[in-house]
Design an enzyme around this catalytic site. Structure first.
Site, PDB file in Angstrom:
ATOM      1  N   GLY A  17       0.765  -1.074  -0.009  1.00  0.00           N
ATOM      2  CA  GLY A  17      -0.024  -0.034  -0.019  1.00  0.00           C
ATOM      3  C   GLY A  17       0.918   1.229  -0.100  1.00  0.00           C
ATOM      4  O   GLY A  17       1.881   1.383  -0.680  1.00  0.00           O
ATOM      5  N   TYR A 144      -9.548   3.858  15.983  1.00  0.00           N
ATOM      6  CA  TYR A 144      -8.743   4.460  14.812  1.00  0.00           C
ATOM      7  C   TYR A 144      -8.663   5.886  14.669  1.00  0.00           C
ATOM      8  O   TYR A 144      -7.415   6.535  14.703  1.00  0.00           O
ATOM      9  CB  TYR A 144      -9.172   3.666  13.584  1.00  0.00           C
TER      10      TYR A 144
END
Length: 238
Positions: A17, A144
């Site tokens: 990524g 998160y």
């Protein structure tokens, strides 16, 4: 103009990524690049080092491996992160703590270890990978978002601490990027997110990587404590 000497660069979470794209950009600049991973491979030309950022001893061992191969780390990019999405009403304390331990406390462990060499050298570049979620919030991602928002305060405090020693610290906040993580979204949810982005599309990993490439370059020597969103305009006003 002569090319500056290659630096020892470490991308934490650099095997896929955005992290992999960052490593590839640094390799293209002729840097000596190492990437940490828990599974998977590394870009061609990079040193792959196994590391779990929740384990201080493992972090120290990874740094010793990189230092033996490439010298003291001069450029550190902290990209490791996990998600465990769930609405707060059903989110376990363990899930909240694990995300914070990896994404925020993990960054503390890695940066603290890296600064040893940077302070001795009298120079360094640190980039922390936050998220647009830190600025906007996101349903089901309280853990998160908290971890990624924490990186902003952490990084700006370090920019003040380390600036007098010629070490810059900046934070990049990507938006919706075309990675394995976003491929897991349903088509409907992905389209909903894209409709909220002024540019009307997701980012390619390389578009984030090139911002990081600038921040660690000599051209960004007077940039520190900056929060740079790479999100197609979705966090405007935050």
């Amino acid at each position: 103009m002569d090319r500056p000497p290659a630096r020892s660069c470490l991308v934490v979470g650099g095997n896929r990524g955005i992290g992999r794209a960052i490593a590839e950009e640094l390799l293209a600049d002729g840097e000596r690049v190492a990437v940490t991973h828990r599974a998977g491979d590394a870009p061609e030309g990079a040193l792959a080092v196994h590391c779990d950022v929740t384990d201080s001893a493992g972090v120290d061992a990874a740094f010793r491996t990189v230092e033996a191969a490439h010298g003291p780390v001069e450029v550190l990019v902290v990209n490791a992160g996990i998600v465990q999405d769930r609405l707060l009403a059903t989110m376990s304390e363990r899930s909240f703590a694990e995300v914070l331990d990896t994404n925020l406390t993990g960054a503390y462990r890695v940066v603290k270890r890296a600064t040893r060499g940077m302070l001795r050298l009298g120079r360094g570049r640190i980039v922390l990978m936050s998220s647009v979620v830190a600025l906007q919030g996101s349903t089901g991602q309280a853990n998160y978002a908290a971890s990624k928002a924490g990186l902003i305060g952490f990084g700006r405090s370090l920019a003040r601490e380390l600036g007098p020693r010629n070490v810059t610290v900046n934070i990049v906040a990507p938006g919706l990027v075309d990675t394995d993580m976003t491929h897991g979204l349903s088509r409907e949810l992905r389209e909903q997110y894209v409709r909220q982005i002024p540019l009307g599309r997701t980012a390619a990993p390389v578009e984030v990587a090139r911002v990081v490439r600038f921040l660690v370059s000599p051209d960004a020597g007077y940039v520190t404590g900056a929060l740079v969103p790479v999100d197609g305009g979705s966090s405007m006003g935050h």
